[in-house]
Motif scaffolding. Structure first.
Motif, PDB file in Angstrom:
ATOM      1  N   TYR A 157       0.853  -1.185   0.000  1.00 34.97           N
ATOM      2  CA  TYR A 157       0.000   0.000   0.000  1.00 34.97           C
ATOM      3  C   TYR A 157       0.895   1.243   0.000  1.00 34.97           C
ATOM      4  CZ  TYR A 157      -3.457   3.442   1.543  1.00 34.97           C
ATOM      5  OH  TYR A 157      -4.273   4.546   1.643  1.00 34.97           O
ATOM      6  N   ALA A 172      -2.441  -5.126  17.385  1.00 33.24           N
ATOM      7  CA  ALA A 172      -1.336  -5.884  17.975  1.00 33.24           C
ATOM      8  C   ALA A 172      -0.962  -5.224  19.300  1.00 33.24           C
ATOM      9  CB  ALA A 172      -0.132  -5.900  17.044  1.00 33.24           C
ATOM     10  N   PHE A 202      -0.515   2.050  10.943  1.00 38.95           N
ATOM     11  CA  PHE A 202       0.023   1.610   9.656  1.00 38.95           C
ATOM     12  C   PHE A 202      -0.924   1.988   8.513  1.00 38.95           C
ATOM     13  CE2 PHE A 202       2.163  -1.145  12.660  1.00 38.95           C
ATOM     14  CZ  PHE A 202       3.419  -1.323  12.107  1.00 38.95           C
ATOM     15  N   GLY A 203      -0.352   2.123   7.321  1.00 37.94           N
ATOM     16  CA  GLY A 203      -1.132   2.262   6.081  1.00 37.94           C
ATOM     17  C   GLY A 203      -2.202   3.331   6.154  1.00 37.94           C
ATOM     18  N   GLN A 204      -3.431   2.943   5.773  1.00 39.45           N
ATOM     19  CA  GLN A 204      -4.555   3.890   5.713  1.00 39.45           C
ATOM     20  C   GLN A 204      -4.859   4.478   7.083  1.00 39.45           C
ATOM     21  OE1 GLN A 204      -4.291   0.664   4.459  1.00 39.45           O
ATOM     22  NE2 GLN A 204      -6.356   0.168   3.789  1.00 39.45           N
ATOM     23  N   GLU A 255       2.011   8.706  12.427  1.00 39.58           N
ATOM     24  CA  GLU A 255       2.336   7.285  12.471  1.00 39.58           C
ATOM     25  C   GLU A 255       2.426   6.757  13.895  1.00 39.58           C
ATOM     26  OE1 GLU A 255       5.706   6.647   9.903  1.00 39.58           O
ATOM     27  OE2 GLU A 255       4.500   7.128   8.140  1.00 39.58           O
ATOM     28  N   GLU A 256       2.386   7.673  14.836  1.00 35.22           N
ATOM     29  CA  GLU A 256       2.534   7.246  16.218  1.00 35.22           C
ATOM     30  C   GLU A 256       1.868   8.227  17.167  1.00 35.22           C
ATOM     31  OE1 GLU A 256       6.590   5.591  16.623  1.00 35.22           O
ATOM     32  OE2 GLU A 256       6.345   6.177  18.725  1.00 35.22           O
ATOM     33  N   GLU A 264      -3.124   7.579   7.697  1.00 34.74           N
ATOM     34  CA  GLU A 264      -3.687   8.702   6.941  1.00 34.74           C
ATOM     35  C   GLU A 264      -4.863   9.329   7.696  1.00 34.74           C
ATOM     36  OE1 GLU A 264      -4.495   7.282   2.986  1.00 34.74           O
ATOM     37  OE2 GLU A 264      -2.442   6.557   2.859  1.00 34.74           O
ATOM     38  N   GLU A 283     -12.623   2.518   9.106  1.00 30.92           N
ATOM     39  CA  GLU A 283     -11.441   1.744   8.722  1.00 30.92           C
ATOM     40  C   GLU A 283     -11.507   0.325   9.266  1.00 30.92           C
ATOM     41  OE1 GLU A 283      -9.162   2.819   6.636  1.00 30.92           O
ATOM     42  OE2 GLU A 283     -10.134   4.773   6.515  1.00 30.92           O
ATOM     43  N   LEU A 342       5.257  -8.837  13.660  1.00 26.78           N
ATOM     44  CA  LEU A 342       4.154  -9.047  14.601  1.00 26.78           C
ATOM     45  C   LEU A 342       3.783 -10.525  14.609  1.00 26.78           C
ATOM     46  CD1 LEU A 342       1.993  -5.994  13.464  1.00 26.78           C
ATOM     47  CD2 LEU A 342       3.643  -6.071  15.347  1.00 26.78           C
ATOM     48  N   LYS A 343       3.588 -11.046  15.795  1.00 30.47           N
ATOM     49  CA  LYS A 343       3.287 -12.469  15.943  1.00 30.47           C
ATOM     50  C   LYS A 343       1.805 -12.735  15.642  1.00 30.47           C
ATOM     51  CE  LYS A 343       4.030 -15.969  19.431  1.00 30.47           C
ATOM     52  NZ  LYS A 343       4.199 -16.150  20.867  1.00 30.47           N
ATOM     53  N   MET A 401     -13.567  -0.683   0.588  1.00 29.47           N
ATOM     54  CA  MET A 401     -13.042  -0.088   1.819  1.00 29.47           C
ATOM     55  C   MET A 401     -11.535   0.112   1.746  1.00 29.47           C
ATOM     56  SD  MET A 401     -15.258   0.660   4.158  1.00 29.47           S
ATOM     57  CE  MET A 401     -14.577   0.516   5.814  1.00 29.47           C
ATOM     58  N   VAL A 402     -10.834  -0.787   1.042  1.00 29.49           N
ATOM     59  CA  VAL A 402      -9.379  -0.704   0.966  1.00 29.49           C
ATOM     60  C   VAL A 402      -8.980  -0.588  -0.505  1.00 29.49           C
ATOM     61  CG1 VAL A 402      -7.220  -1.830   1.551  1.00 29.49           C
ATOM     62  CG2 VAL A 402      -9.196  -2.137   3.022  1.00 29.49           C
ATOM     63  N   PHE A 418      -6.427 -11.573   9.373  1.00 26.61           N
ATOM     64  CA  PHE A 418      -7.616 -10.797   8.997  1.00 26.61           C
ATOM     65  C   PHE A 418      -8.735 -11.792   8.691  1.00 26.61           C
ATOM     66  CE2 PHE A 418      -4.043  -7.989   7.662  1.00 26.61           C
ATOM     67  CZ  PHE A 418      -4.313  -6.924   8.511  1.00 26.61           C
ATOM     68  N   LEU A 461      -3.353  -2.211  12.616  1.00 22.15           N
ATOM     69  CA  LEU A 461      -2.828  -2.775  11.378  1.00 22.15           C
ATOM     70  C   LEU A 461      -3.950  -3.027  10.373  1.00 22.15           C
ATOM     71  CD1 LEU A 461       0.058  -4.094  10.703  1.00 22.15           C
ATOM     72  CD2 LEU A 461      -1.206  -6.220  10.965  1.00 22.15           C
ATOM     73  N   PRO A 462      -3.982  -2.289   9.268  1.00 12.62           N
ATOM     74  CA  PRO A 462      -5.027  -2.537   8.263  1.00 12.62           C
ATOM     75  C   PRO A 462      -4.553  -3.588   7.250  1.00 12.62           C
ATOM     76  CG  PRO A 462      -3.782  -0.597   7.652  1.00 12.62           C
ATOM     77  CD  PRO A 462      -3.143  -1.123   8.919  1.00 12.62           C
ATOM     78  N   TYR A 486     -16.865   9.458   0.906  1.00  7.62           N
ATOM     79  CA  TYR A 486     -17.725   8.293   1.080  1.00  7.62           C
ATOM     80  C   TYR A 486     -19.028   8.513   0.349  1.00  7.62           C
ATOM     81  CZ  TYR A 486     -14.444   7.042   4.703  1.00  7.62           C
ATOM     82  OH  TYR A 486     -13.298   6.716   5.363  1.00  7.62           O
ATOM     83  N   GLU A 516       4.180   1.105   1.919  1.00  2.02           N
ATOM     84  CA  GLU A 516       4.286   0.077   2.951  1.00  2.02           C
ATOM     85  C   GLU A 516       4.007  -1.319   2.404  1.00  2.02           C
ATOM     86  OE1 GLU A 516       2.364   1.094   6.809  1.00  2.02           O
ATOM     87  OE2 GLU A 516       2.056   3.026   5.852  1.00  2.02           O
ATOM     88  N   GLN A 557       3.549  -5.735   3.504  1.00  3.71           N
ATOM     89  CA  GLN A 557       3.361  -6.799   4.497  1.00  3.71           C
ATOM     90  C   GLN A 557       3.798  -8.117   3.855  1.00  3.71           C
ATOM     91  OE1 GLN A 557      -0.899  -6.649   5.170  1.00  3.71           O
ATOM     92  NE2 GLN A 557      -0.764  -4.938   6.602  1.00  3.71           N
ATOM     93  N   LYS A 564       1.001   2.712  17.418  1.00  3.94           N
ATOM     94  CA  LYS A 564       1.546   2.850  16.066  1.00  3.94           C
ATOM     95  C   LYS A 564       0.441   2.646  15.044  1.00  3.94           C
ATOM     96  CE  LYS A 564       5.781   1.114  15.322  1.00  3.94           C
ATOM     97  NZ  LYS A 564       6.861   0.075  15.348  1.00  3.94           N
TER      98      LYS A 564
END
Lengths: 361, 77
Positions: free
Chosen positions: A147, B51, B8-10, B18-19, B13, B46, A229-230, A176-177, A168, B71-72, A341, A150, A152, B6
């Motif tokens: 994205y 985590a 992430f991503g969207q 970011e934090e 925004e 969203e 992340l676990k 939505m994404v 997820f 996290l998205p 939206y 970024e 993953q 923290k």
């Protein structure tokens, strides 16, 4: 073999490891940004059989990041164009191009012919389909998604590790994404993330190092921050996929997400000061919303009246039935205006809602 | 309790950062999410997982760590 000398002289790989690569069969979903990146190193490493599935054709806007293609590939199917380029890169391996969509009808048969599945797709329908089909065929899934700046990466369904649904559980609502074509992406990002996918594939085949199973690797190209992340394995998510095995072939694969937009129901709208409500109907259309502040811009004039739209804050766009508001959101997104939206309901329902005394907002 | 959050991503925004470091007295992740919803109203739209101390947790979980990440999912490829 001279070609693989730099692998073979590594004690961790040797001729034995190189033979494992030659005997391996890897199936790559999507020859887009991630796929082009992963495929280059998979082919160069001497993966014996490479399958590539992509129904899409090369467009000029792909060339910024999909580096298997050049100007001469424009208009060609991506799987076929990728195969052509990779055969030149390594003519000692077998490359099979599938210029078709991955669907619930063909996924299980295709996956069962390969050892490892690499997900480089660009939509959630395909991602959940690939995940579920890997569970049903007991194949490891080397996952990555990107994205903007970024990425993953993870390995799912490997050595009793979790699957994508443990991270997820279900697909986000359509629209939505956004994907890369809607929001843009730094060209080199899929290069980095796709290379990490190939790295995981090679470790799985060579049985060396630590495979990224049960962990999600997150990468930010701007800050260079990384996180691991676990992810905990959730048995229920496996069971629910296995229980649907009988009906898997019958499931309709729906790829419409590209054209969907962010939408919201009235009851979820927070009518605060930062909200801009935009009516994209023509001036004569009734009922008018007079109870609260509304910006009037008919769809036909949206592009010429962009100055009326707030750059920050949430924009909720409505019309009579929801068709024009959807087009408006698509248009605003392509013009780089975010946080827009579409209201699921039309103007009449909005008016009723506003005039209902016991509404919660 | 002081929490470092923290995004992430969207999500980053929506929050425009970011934090975050926030002071939070609630007990569970879901209470924290409610608090973040009132701080950033657009967050409601969203889709994300949470985590806690580098481990994905359910929203029913108790807050036991001080590093939280939203996290998205990403679609792009």
């Amino acid at each position: 073999m001279e070609r693989y000398n730099r692998h073979i002289i590594l004690s961790e790989i040797g001729q034995k490891g190189q033979d494992k690569l030659s005997n391996a069969k890897v199936f790559v979903i999507g020859a887009g940004g991630l796929g082009c990146s992963a495929l280059q190193y998979l082919a160069a490493a001497g993966i014996g059989t490479l399958g590539i599935i992509d129904f899409d054709v090369v467009e000029v806007s792909n060339l910024q990041r999909q580096i298997l293609f050049g100007s001469s590939s424009i208009g060609q199917n991506k799987a076929i164009a990728a195969k052509k380029r990779l055969e030149d890169l390594n003519d000692s391996i077998s490359i099979i191009a599938y210029p078709i969509k991955l669907t619930h009808q063909n996924a299980l048969d295709l996956f069962s012919q390969y050892d490892i599945i690499v997900d480089g797709s660009d939509n959630f329908e395909t991602r959940y389909l690939a995940n579920d089909a890997c569970i049903l065929t007991s194949k490891p899934l080397v996952f990555a998604a990107i994205y903007k700046f970024e990425g993953q990466v993870s390995v799912f369904n490997y050595n009793a590790g979790p699957n994508y649904r443990c991270l997820f559980p279900s697909s986000p609502k359509k629209g939505m994404v956004p994907n890369c074509s809607e929001v843009g992406v730094l060209g080199v990002l899929p290069g980095i993330i796709g290379s990490l996918q190939t790295n995981e594939v090679l470790k799985i085949i060579l049985e060396i190092g630590d495979v990224l199973s049960g962990k999600l690797f997150c990468y930010n190209a701007l800050s260079l921050q990384t996180s691991i992340l676990k992810i905990i394995r959730n048995e229920t998510s496996f069971q629910s996929v296995l229980e649907r095995k009988k009906d898997f072939y019958k499931t309709q694969t729906n790829f419409s997400c590209d054209t969907e937009v962010n939408s919201v129901s009235i009851k979820n709208v927070s009518f605060d000061k930062t909200l801009q409500l935009i009516d994209v109907r023509e001036p004569h259309e009734q009922p008018k919303i007079t109870e609260i502040e509304v910006t009037y811009i008919p769809l036909s004039q949206l592009e010429s009246q962009l100055h009326k739209i707030n750059r920050v804050g949430t924009k909720v766009i409505f019309c009579q039935s929801g068709i024009r508001s959807k087009r408006a959101v698509q248009l605003l997104n392509t013009l780089g205006i975010v946080n827009c939206y579409r209201l699921n309901e039309g103007a009449s329902e909005l008016k009723n809602y506003i005039n209902t005394p016991n509404k919660t907002h | 309790m002081q929490l470092r959050i923290k995004y992430f991503g969207q999500i980053a925004e929506v929050t425009q950062k970011e934090e975050d470091t926030i002071e939070f007295q609630g007990a569970s992740i879901s209470e924290l999410i409610e608090a973040l919803y009132s701080k950033y109203s657009a967050l409601k739209y969203e889709n994300f997982q949470v985590a806690q101390n580098q481990e994905l947790v359910s929203i029913e979980s108790k807050i036991t760590g001080n590093e939280i990440a939203l996290l998205p999912p990403f679609a792009g490829g």
